[in-house]
Design a protein around this motif. Structure first.
Motif, mmCIF file in Angstrom:
data_model
loop_
_atom_site.group_PDB
_atom_site.id
_atom_site.type_symbol
_atom_site.label_atom_id
_atom_site.label_comp_id
_atom_site.label_asym_id
_atom_site.label_seq_id
_atom_site.Cartn_x
_atom_site.Cartn_y
_atom_site.Cartn_z
ATOM 1 N N MET A 55 0.895 -1.210 -0.273
ATOM 2 C CA MET A 55 0.124 0.117 0.005
ATOM 3 C C MET A 55 0.728 1.166 0.014
ATOM 4 O O MET A 55 0.756 2.193 -0.807
ATOM 5 C CB MET A 55 -0.918 -0.028 1.117
ATOM 6 C CG MET A 55 -2.145 1.146 1.177
ATOM 7 S SD MET A 55 -3.132 0.681 -0.353
ATOM 8 C CE MET A 55 -4.031 2.436 -0.301
ATOM 9 N N ILE A 80 -4.613 -8.102 -4.718
ATOM 10 C CA ILE A 80 -4.644 -8.318 -3.188
ATOM 11 C C ILE A 80 -3.592 -7.190 -2.810
ATOM 12 O O ILE A 80 -2.499 -7.079 -3.376
ATOM 13 C CB ILE A 80 -3.953 -9.698 -3.074
ATOM 14 C CG1 ILE A 80 -4.691 -10.838 -3.454
ATOM 15 C CG2 ILE A 80 -3.604 -9.936 -1.286
ATOM 16 C CD1 ILE A 80 -3.974 -12.111 -3.385
ATOM 17 N N VAL A 81 -4.052 -6.551 -1.697
ATOM 18 C CA VAL A 81 -3.332 -5.360 -1.128
ATOM 19 C C VAL A 81 -2.657 -5.930 0.177
ATOM 20 O O VAL A 81 -3.437 -6.402 1.210
ATOM 21 C CB VAL A 81 -4.077 -4.155 -0.932
ATOM 22 C CG1 VAL A 81 -3.459 -3.110 -0.354
ATOM 23 C CG2 VAL A 81 -4.397 -3.590 -2.286
ATOM 24 N N THR A 83 -0.458 -4.553 3.639
ATOM 25 C CA THR A 83 0.007 -3.395 4.103
ATOM 26 C C THR A 83 0.302 -3.318 5.890
ATOM 27 O O THR A 83 -0.578 -4.333 6.437
ATOM 28 C CB THR A 83 -0.797 -2.094 3.996
ATOM 29 O OG1 THR A 83 -0.641 -0.955 4.713
ATOM 30 C CG2 THR A 83 -2.511 -2.394 4.716
ATOM 31 N N ALA A 86 -3.191 -0.723 7.930
ATOM 32 C CA ALA A 86 -4.452 -0.883 7.412
ATOM 33 C C ALA A 86 -5.511 -0.136 8.661
ATOM 34 O O ALA A 86 -5.278 -0.116 9.717
ATOM 35 C CB ALA A 86 -5.032 -2.160 7.386
ATOM 36 N N VAL A 91 -9.762 0.183 4.183
ATOM 37 C CA VAL A 91 -10.050 -1.183 3.762
ATOM 38 C C VAL A 91 -11.438 -0.911 2.847
ATOM 39 O O VAL A 91 -11.471 -1.713 1.646
ATOM 40 C CB VAL A 91 -10.326 -2.068 4.843
ATOM 41 C CG1 VAL A 91 -10.961 -3.553 4.233
ATOM 42 C CG2 VAL A 91 -9.037 -2.645 5.481
ATOM 43 N N MET A 94 -10.496 0.629 -0.566
ATOM 44 C CA MET A 94 -9.982 -0.226 -1.520
ATOM 45 C C MET A 94 -10.901 -1.490 -2.033
ATOM 46 O O MET A 94 -10.735 -1.678 -3.162
ATOM 47 C CB MET A 94 -8.792 -0.855 -0.702
ATOM 48 C CG MET A 94 -7.573 0.114 -0.683
ATOM 49 S SD MET A 94 -7.223 1.120 -1.920
ATOM 50 C CE MET A 94 -5.907 -0.152 -2.806
ATOM 51 N N MET A 95 -11.599 -2.008 -0.923
ATOM 52 C CA MET A 95 -12.640 -2.927 -1.429
ATOM 53 C C MET A 95 -13.476 -2.361 -2.608
ATOM 54 O O MET A 95 -13.873 -3.157 -3.623
ATOM 55 C CB MET A 95 -13.470 -3.655 -0.463
ATOM 56 C CG MET A 95 -12.645 -4.250 0.600
ATOM 57 S SD MET A 95 -11.683 -5.737 -0.126
ATOM 58 C CE MET A 95 -12.824 -7.106 0.214
ATOM 59 N N ILE A 99 -10.355 -4.303 -4.944
ATOM 60 C CA ILE A 99 -9.306 -5.396 -4.754
ATOM 61 C C ILE A 99 -10.106 -6.631 -4.347
ATOM 62 O O ILE A 99 -11.287 -6.663 -3.830
ATOM 63 C CB ILE A 99 -8.411 -4.843 -3.938
ATOM 64 C CG1 ILE A 99 -9.026 -4.710 -2.420
ATOM 65 C CG2 ILE A 99 -7.959 -3.607 -4.438
ATOM 66 C CD1 ILE A 99 -8.315 -4.331 -1.302
ATOM 67 N N ASP A 101 -8.598 -8.776 -2.011
ATOM 68 C CA ASP A 101 -8.493 -9.135 -0.533
ATOM 69 C C ASP A 101 -7.485 -7.906 0.128
ATOM 70 O O ASP A 101 -6.837 -7.522 -0.786
ATOM 71 C CB ASP A 101 -7.996 -10.324 -0.606
ATOM 72 C CG ASP A 101 -8.498 -11.176 0.993
ATOM 73 O OD1 ASP A 101 -8.800 -10.078 2.188
ATOM 74 O OD2 ASP A 101 -8.548 -12.091 1.118
ATOM 75 N N PHE A 102 -7.291 -8.035 1.386
ATOM 76 C CA PHE A 102 -6.457 -6.866 1.945
ATOM 77 C C PHE A 102 -5.969 -7.662 3.148
ATOM 78 O O PHE A 102 -6.501 -8.115 3.877
ATOM 79 C CB PHE A 102 -7.433 -5.685 2.772
ATOM 80 C CG PHE A 102 -6.869 -4.490 2.720
ATOM 81 C CD1 PHE A 102 -5.982 -4.315 3.933
ATOM 82 C CD2 PHE A 102 -6.954 -3.721 1.850
ATOM 83 C CE1 PHE A 102 -5.599 -3.099 4.085
ATOM 84 C CE2 PHE A 102 -6.579 -2.166 2.199
ATOM 85 C CZ PHE A 102 -5.565 -2.148 3.351
ATOM 86 N N GLU A 104 -3.010 -7.873 6.249
ATOM 87 C CA GLU A 104 -2.263 -6.998 7.026
ATOM 88 C C GLU A 104 -0.789 -7.856 7.307
ATOM 89 O O GLU A 104 -0.754 -8.733 7.422
ATOM 90 C CB GLU A 104 -2.743 -6.518 8.256
ATOM 91 C CG GLU A 104 -4.034 -5.762 8.224
ATOM 92 C CD GLU A 104 -4.598 -5.491 9.554
ATOM 93 O OE1 GLU A 104 -3.942 -4.818 10.464
ATOM 94 O OE2 GLU A 104 -5.789 -5.925 9.859
#
Length: 201
Positions: A55, A80-81, A83, A86, A91, A94-95, A99, A101-102, A104
């Protein structure tokens, strides 16, 4: 091994290399990029691929990477991000941007692999859908103008009687054209024909 590639964008060489080792160890093709700028300067030509991006990066952050990728590739390149910073608004934002998935930092390797495999499975499904659509379009293009009229009417839910009235032909003639359409489109049932019609839009 998946025939799709995973592209990793992270300015932290240690994180990038660890992800490459992790994915390649699972038989997944992976390639790393040190920044978003580097990635877009050398944008791979794959029709479909999975992207993992950090990110917070200099010059171009993950949000800009996602924005540009969605503009160029859309859902064909799930993202997929990852970071270490978060927060809920980020989140959600970005969703909504598209994206998949996120994750951490520090991330759990098995969870990351599971997420990546989910993306790759989705790409395989997308490939199959695109192949089926291309095949159906080829068959559709082989229909005569009259057969195409009958096809269009059938997928709109018209009965043989309705089609006969609309096209000013006999119901028996409609049956003949309907049989030809089913054969040429390789549809074993009306529902299969309708699904093709929906798939082709």
């Amino acid at each position: 091994m998946s025939h799709h590639s995973v592209f990793i964008i992270d300015d932290d060489a240690a994180v990038r290399d660890s992800l490459l080792v992790l994915l390649r160890g699972e038989g997944i093709r992976a390639r790393g990029f040190c920044s978003g700028v580097d990635f877009f300067a050398n944008l791979p030509g794959d029709a479909t691929a999975c992207v993992i991006t950090d990110m917070r990066m200099p010059d171009m952050d993950g949000a800009e990477v996602v924005k540009r990728l969605m503009e160029r590739r859309g859902g064909a390149w799930p993202i997929i991000v990852i970071t270490g910073h978060a927060d809920v608004p980020m989140v959600v934002q970005m969703m909504k941007a598209g994206i998949v998935d996120f994750i951490e930092k520090p991330f759990d390797p098995p969870m990351l692999i599971e997420t990546v495999r989910g993306c790759l499975a989705r790409l395989t499904d997308l490939d199959q859908v695109q192949s089926a659509r291309a095949g159906a379009q080829l068959r559709l293009d082989r229909l005569t103008p009259r057969e195409r009229q009958v096809f269009d009417a059938l997928i709109q839910g018209a009965s043989n009687k309705d089609i006969a009235i609309t096209l000013d032909i006999s119901p028996r003639t409609v049956e003949v054209f309907r049989a030809k359409v089913m054969t040429k489109m390789e549809a074993d049932s009306l529902s299969a024909l309708v699904r093709m019609g929906l798939m082709l839009g």
